[in-house]
Write a protein that holds these residues in place. Structure first.
Motif, mmCIF file in Angstrom:
data_model
loop_
_atom_site.group_PDB
_atom_site.id
_atom_site.type_symbol
_atom_site.label_atom_id
_atom_site.label_comp_id
_atom_site.label_asym_id
_atom_site.label_seq_id
_atom_site.Cartn_x
_atom_site.Cartn_y
_atom_site.Cartn_z
ATOM 1 N N SER A 1 21.869 47.860 73.307
ATOM 2 C CA SER A 1 20.761 48.781 73.029
ATOM 3 C C SER A 1 19.449 48.166 73.477
ATOM 4 N N GLU A 2 18.386 48.926 73.355
ATOM 5 C CA GLU A 2 17.055 48.404 73.693
ATOM 6 C C GLU A 2 16.720 47.211 72.812
ATOM 7 N N ALA A 3 17.230 47.233 71.566
ATOM 8 C CA ALA A 3 16.904 46.180 70.603
ATOM 9 C C ALA A 3 17.461 44.818 71.010
ATOM 10 N N ASN A 4 18.641 44.784 71.608
ATOM 11 C CA ASN A 4 19.230 43.481 71.978
ATOM 12 C C ASN A 4 19.331 43.291 73.487
ATOM 13 N N LEU A 5 18.580 44.075 74.231
ATOM 14 C CA LEU A 5 18.626 44.016 75.692
ATOM 15 C C LEU A 5 18.250 42.638 76.211
ATOM 16 N N SER A 6 17.330 41.974 75.518
ATOM 17 C CA SER A 6 16.843 40.675 75.991
ATOM 18 C C SER A 6 17.889 39.562 75.866
ATOM 19 N N LYS B 1 21.612 46.960 81.473
ATOM 20 C CA LYS B 1 20.766 48.025 80.954
ATOM 21 C C LYS B 1 21.436 48.533 79.690
ATOM 22 N N PRO B 2 20.715 49.271 78.855
ATOM 23 C CA PRO B 2 21.350 49.805 77.650
ATOM 24 C C PRO B 2 22.564 50.660 78.010
ATOM 25 N N THR C 1 25.654 53.885 81.360
ATOM 26 C CA THR C 1 24.260 53.559 81.096
ATOM 27 C C THR C 1 23.640 54.614 80.181
ATOM 28 N N ASN D 1 21.671 55.354 75.926
ATOM 29 C CA ASN D 1 21.584 54.982 74.518
ATOM 30 C C ASN D 1 22.985 54.949 73.921
#
Length: 359
Positions: free
Chosen positions: A60-65, A71-72, A91, A93
């Motif tokens: 997800s965007e939250a753990n993308l890093s 990509k999510p 790809t 949400n």
């Protein structure tokens, strides 16, 4: 393993239906195909984790890093016969993809299964054709063919026969025809495939245990409904390494069979095959010398007379002529050729001359 070609097909087919980007990765996490061309041949860390653990990974965007090259989306394992063969990624949400992700995974595995099974069948078919080609070539067998013959147990089997099926035209699905032919003989067929463009070979094991004539007429009936043609039947041999003899017999059956004859046994054309080993000009001279001066009517009379085993009544009936007319014609033939069709030795010579003229 999933090939790049198959990966591209999966992406193309699935992307159109979902209107979302898909990635297909190999078992090391490298992207083989993607709706985003710039990502191809790059490592996807999420897919690498899936390949290692066999578990689905949602990003997800939250753990993308926490990941590189991603990509999510949702990344899922692709299995074939219980083995991991690749990874499929969608790809978007992850929460929005939950409902369709399982369906995408199932659909992908079905596509992989169909492709790999088909490839396996095609590989087996080509292998069988290679084995048959070497067995019938008359040349020493390669070590690979020797090993394969041993692996599938052909060395220990007895009684082999070659059938050559000459099709009138290439079928729309020759693969399907071959499968049906194999099924027709069930476990007796050990090798089948293409020997020429419009020709299929069947190597039948244990032919001695079959009601061969019944099976062949049943096979011929099947062919007339699916792929019309004719069948050349070779002679049985006792060893897989003698199959060339059976193959050449089946080849001669097709070569010397009468026009329109659909089921041709080598035994029916063996004499002609032996004769044809002589130069064609000598054979023609022989036939012309024996039949010199005979009209088409007299030649037809001879053909029917010999076909009726020199029986006057049967010949007259088939020709729809009086017996006295037949007697007159036979006398005329004796005068013109010096040969008496009612005598065995002379009848043999006349039969050979007629056979050569009509071949």
């Amino acid at each position: 393993m999933i090939t790049k070609q198959l990966a591209e097909e999966i992406v193309a087919q699935t992307t159109i239906r979902l209107n979302r980007n898909l990635n297909v990765m190999d078992t090391k996490g490298m992207i083989l195909a993607s709706g985003e061309a710039e990502r191809i041949e790059k490592i996807h860390e999420g897919a690498a984790r899936v390949a290692k653990t066999g578990e689905t990974v949602a990003i997800s965007e939250a753990n993308l890093s926490d990941w590189q090259g991603v990509k999510p989306g949702i990344n899922m394992p692709i299995h074939f016969q219980g083995n991991l063969v690749g990874v499929i990624g969608i790809t978007g949400n992850p929460e929005e993809l939950k409902e369709i992700s399982t369906l995408v995974q199932l659909t992908t595995e079905m596509m992989v299964h169909q492709s790999l099974i088909t490839s396996h069948i095609e590989w087996n078919r080509k292998r069988n054709e290679l084995i048959f080609e070497e067995l019938t070539s008359g040349k020493p067998l390669s070590a690979a063919v020797h090993e394969r013959i041993f692996q599938i147990g052909l060395e220990g089997k007895m009684s082999f026969m070659t059938l050559l099926i000459e099709l009138k035209k290439p079928p729309s699905s020759s693969q399907r025809i071959i499968e049906q032919l194999e099924a027709h003989f069930d476990s007796h067929t050990v090798i089948a495939g293409h020997s020429q463009l419009n020709e299929i070979f069947l190597l039948v094991a244990g032919a001695g245990t079959l009601n061969l004539e019944e099976e062949l007429y049943s096979l011929l009936h099947f062919l007339q409904k699916t792929a019309p043609g004719r069948i050349g039947v070779g002679i049985p041999v006792d060893s897989i390494f003698d199959i060339r003899t059976s193959y050449l017999a089946a080849r001669n059956a097709l070569k010397f069979g009468k026009p329109g004859q659909q089921l041709i046994y080598f035994e029916d054309v063996e004499l002609m095959a032996l004769l044809k080993r002589n130069p064609q000009d000598k054979l023609e001279k022989f036939a012309d010398r024996i039949l010199n001066g005979l009209s088409d009517t007299l030649c037809q009379t001879l053909t029917e007379f010999l076909a009726c085993n020199k029986n006057h009544a049967d010949t007259s009936a088939r020709l729809k002529i009086h017996r006295h007319t037949l007697t007159y014609r036979l006398k005329k033939i004796r005068e013109l050729t010096g040969l008496d069709p009612t005598e065995f030795k002379d009848a043999v010579v006349i039969y050979l001359a007629l056979a050569l003229r009509n071949s």
